[in-house]
Design an enzyme around this catalytic site. Structure first.
Site, mmCIF file in Angstrom:
data_model
loop_
_atom_site.group_PDB
_atom_site.id
_atom_site.type_symbol
_atom_site.label_atom_id
_atom_site.label_comp_id
_atom_site.label_asym_id
_atom_site.label_seq_id
_atom_site.Cartn_x
_atom_site.Cartn_y
_atom_site.Cartn_z
ATOM 1 N N ASN A 122 -7.140 -8.470 6.368
ATOM 2 C CA ASN A 122 -6.022 -8.053 7.217
ATOM 3 C C ASN A 122 -6.582 -7.357 8.460
ATOM 4 O OD1 ASN A 122 -4.051 -6.268 8.376
ATOM 5 N ND2 ASN A 122 -2.742 -6.662 6.609
ATOM 6 N N ASP A 129 -4.826 -6.169 11.109
ATOM 7 C CA ASP A 129 -3.824 -5.389 11.858
ATOM 8 C C ASP A 129 -4.437 -4.193 12.586
ATOM 9 O OD1 ASP A 129 -1.888 -7.033 10.784
ATOM 10 O OD2 ASP A 129 -1.117 -5.536 9.365
ATOM 11 N N HIS A 130 -5.370 -3.501 11.892
ATOM 12 C CA HIS A 130 -5.831 -2.236 12.466
ATOM 13 C C HIS A 130 -6.896 -2.402 13.542
ATOM 14 C CE1 HIS A 130 -2.952 -0.242 10.183
ATOM 15 N NE2 HIS A 130 -3.494 -0.531 9.012
ATOM 16 N N ARG A 150 -4.587 2.187 23.390
ATOM 17 C CA ARG A 150 -4.817 2.254 24.833
ATOM 18 C C ARG A 150 -4.067 1.173 25.600
ATOM 19 N NH1 ARG A 150 -9.356 5.028 26.922
ATOM 20 N NH2 ARG A 150 -9.257 7.067 25.952
ATOM 21 N N HIS A 163 0.289 -8.791 10.134
ATOM 22 C CA HIS A 163 1.687 -8.395 9.944
ATOM 23 C C HIS A 163 2.303 -8.189 11.323
ATOM 24 C CE1 HIS A 163 4.620 -5.314 7.864
ATOM 25 N NE2 HIS A 163 5.253 -6.259 8.524
ATOM 26 N N ARG A 205 4.928 -6.767 12.955
ATOM 27 C CA ARG A 205 6.024 -5.842 12.660
ATOM 28 C C ARG A 205 7.092 -5.937 13.733
ATOM 29 N NH1 ARG A 205 4.392 -1.688 8.694
ATOM 30 N NH2 ARG A 205 6.386 -0.765 9.197
ATOM 31 N N ARG A 232 3.861 -2.577 16.557
ATOM 32 C CA ARG A 232 2.971 -1.437 16.760
ATOM 33 C C ARG A 232 1.491 -1.836 16.789
ATOM 34 N NH1 ARG A 232 3.702 1.757 11.077
ATOM 35 N NH2 ARG A 232 5.880 1.624 11.689
ATOM 36 N N HIS A 233 1.150 -2.964 16.173
ATOM 37 C CA HIS A 233 -0.257 -3.394 16.268
ATOM 38 C C HIS A 233 -0.357 -4.863 16.696
ATOM 39 C CE1 HIS A 233 0.774 -4.217 12.100
ATOM 40 N NE2 HIS A 233 0.509 -2.995 11.664
ATOM 41 N N GLU A 293 2.304 -11.867 7.386
ATOM 42 C CA GLU A 293 3.186 -10.907 6.710
ATOM 43 C C GLU A 293 4.377 -10.632 7.603
ATOM 44 O OE1 GLU A 293 1.229 -7.309 5.812
ATOM 45 O OE2 GLU A 293 -0.164 -8.229 4.426
ATOM 46 N N THR A 297 2.909 2.829 6.739
ATOM 47 C CA THR A 297 2.480 1.512 6.320
ATOM 48 C C THR A 297 3.523 1.001 5.329
ATOM 49 O OG1 THR A 297 0.665 0.251 5.293
ATOM 50 C CG2 THR A 297 1.005 2.498 4.508
ATOM 51 N N THR A 298 3.297 -0.204 4.787
ATOM 52 C CA THR A 298 4.287 -0.761 3.866
ATOM 53 C C THR A 298 4.352 0.111 2.611
ATOM 54 O OG1 THR A 298 3.545 -2.886 4.685
ATOM 55 C CG2 THR A 298 5.018 -2.921 2.803
ATOM 56 N N GLU A 338 2.610 -11.296 -4.445
ATOM 57 C CA GLU A 338 1.509 -10.362 -4.202
ATOM 58 C C GLU A 338 1.921 -9.037 -4.815
ATOM 59 O OE1 GLU A 338 -0.186 -10.135 -0.248
ATOM 60 O OE2 GLU A 338 -0.842 -8.073 -0.574
ATOM 61 N N HIS A 359 -3.053 -3.946 -0.970
ATOM 62 C CA HIS A 359 -2.603 -2.671 -0.422
ATOM 63 C C HIS A 359 -3.411 -1.513 -0.986
ATOM 64 C CE1 HIS A 359 -0.195 0.354 1.507
ATOM 65 N NE2 HIS A 359 0.294 -0.613 2.242
ATOM 66 N N GLY A 360 -4.085 -0.820 -0.088
ATOM 67 C CA GLY A 360 -4.829 0.376 -0.471
ATOM 68 C C GLY A 360 -6.142 0.089 -1.184
ATOM 69 N N HIS A 414 -7.196 -1.992 5.832
ATOM 70 C CA HIS A 414 -7.578 -0.700 6.388
ATOM 71 C C HIS A 414 -8.999 -0.303 6.042
ATOM 72 C CE1 HIS A 414 -7.791 3.719 6.598
ATOM 73 N NE2 HIS A 414 -7.108 3.519 7.712
HETATM 74 N N1 PXP Z 1 -0.866 -6.694 1.490
HETATM 75 C C1 PXP Z 1 0.303 -6.393 2.108
HETATM 76 C C2 PXP Z 1 1.527 -7.143 1.706
HETATM 77 C C3 PXP Z 1 0.358 -5.419 3.116
HETATM 78 O O1 PXP Z 1 1.539 -5.133 3.722
HETATM 79 C C4 PXP Z 1 -0.837 -4.775 3.508
HETATM 80 C C5 PXP Z 1 -0.801 -3.772 4.625
HETATM 81 O O2 PXP Z 1 -0.410 -4.382 5.794
HETATM 82 C C6 PXP Z 1 -2.020 -5.133 2.855
HETATM 83 C C7 PXP Z 1 -2.005 -6.078 1.832
HETATM 84 C C8 PXP Z 1 -3.332 -4.511 3.216
HETATM 85 O O3 PXP Z 1 -3.319 -3.163 2.874
HETATM 86 P P1 PXP Z 1 -4.517 -2.238 3.332
HETATM 87 O O4 PXP Z 1 -4.527 -2.210 4.838
HETATM 88 O O5 PXP Z 1 -4.208 -0.931 2.706
HETATM 89 O O6 PXP Z 1 -5.779 -2.872 2.789
#
Ligand code: PXP
Length: 237
Positions: A7, A9-10, A18, A43, A45, A49-50, A70, A100-101, A151, A191-192, A214
């Site tokens: 992922n 996104d970050h 910036r 994702h 959103r 935001r990202h 996503e 976050t989600t 998921e 996630h996490g 992340h």
């Molecule tokens: N899976 C889903 C459905 C998510 O929404 C996210 C966060 O966007 C992730 C996985 C990834 O989570 P993390 O950034 O905590 O690894």
């Protein structure tokens, strides 16, 4: 072995801090693929935001592995998915105020809205996965909607306050995963997840995809920091 969806996104979060052009998540996707990522996850959103619309369009053109999009079960985002046709759409809950989600999609409580969105995406040939808590009733409701994958949200496992609580969460994920597989749903998790906690999750029987963001981006900042500073010092010198 489970596939790794990275992922990115970050990477876009740092760019948006910036409102500039770097770092570009498209570059990150290329590097992720070169390093062996099996999929790229973004994702889009509603508050942008990202990840931005441009990112998804360019990623659709450039990503060679599976692009996992996503999204909230909202018509305006579904319109974009249907136009772009990513390999997979993962429906997630989304609130503007959340960091976050938080928590899985309530498929039971939002059955009609989710069903409409799933049908639109499937009609466009997009595989659909639903991001849900490890709860058999949510898995049954997902199966009823005819999706190909679920998921399971690993946030409860990742945030567990003690080893015993983490084991309980792992057990819940394992048994919910077995239930999903019994119903012939592909089993994804995410996630996490971090470098410290991923191994027991990767060992859950029949888990076929892990989506991790992340922690990978956080580590990239750290493992790349020294080289970045040496390069700047060399230029100044
Ligand atoms: N899976 C889903 C459905 C998510 O929404 C996210 C966060 O966007 C992730 C996985 C990834 O989570 P993390 O950034 O905590 O690894």
């Amino acid at each position: 072995m489970a596939k790794l969806g990275v992922n990115i996104d970050h990477v876009a979060t740092i760019r948006q801090a910036r409102r500039t052009i770097e770092p570009d998540p498209v570059w990150a996707a290329v590097i992720a693929e070169l390093a062996g990522a099996d999929g790229i996850t973004v994702h889009l959103r509603e508050d942008r935001r990202h990840i931005q619309d441009r990112d998804v369009r360019v990623l659709k053109e450039t990503v060679q592995v599976k692009l996992n999009f996503e999204m909230a079960a909202e018509d305006s985002i579904a319109d974009i998915a249907i136009e772009l046709r990513p390999g997979q759409a993962t429906l997630v809950p989304e609130k503007r105020e959340e960091v976050t989600t938080e928590g899985g999609l309530d498929v039971i409580g939002n059955r009609d809205r989710v069903r409409r969105c799933v049908e639109r995406l499937q009609d466009a040939g997009i595989e659909v996965s639903l991001f849900i808590d490890p709860d058999e009733r949510q898995i049954d409701a997902s199966k009823d909607l005819g999706v190909s994958a679920v998921e399971l949200h690993t946030g409860g496992y990742a945030d567990a306050a003690s080893e015993a609580a983490q084991l309980r969460e792992l057990f819940a994920l394992t048994s919910a995963g077995a239930h999903a597989r019994k119903l012939d749903l592909l089993l994804h998790m995410g996630h996490g997840l971090t470098y410290r906690n991923v191994v027991p999750i990767a060992r859950v029987p029949e888990v076929s995809e892990l989506n991790i963001g992340h922690s990978i981006v956080a580590r990239a900042v750290m493992v790349g920091f020294e080289r970045a500073i040496r390069e700047m010092k060399a230029l100044i010198g």
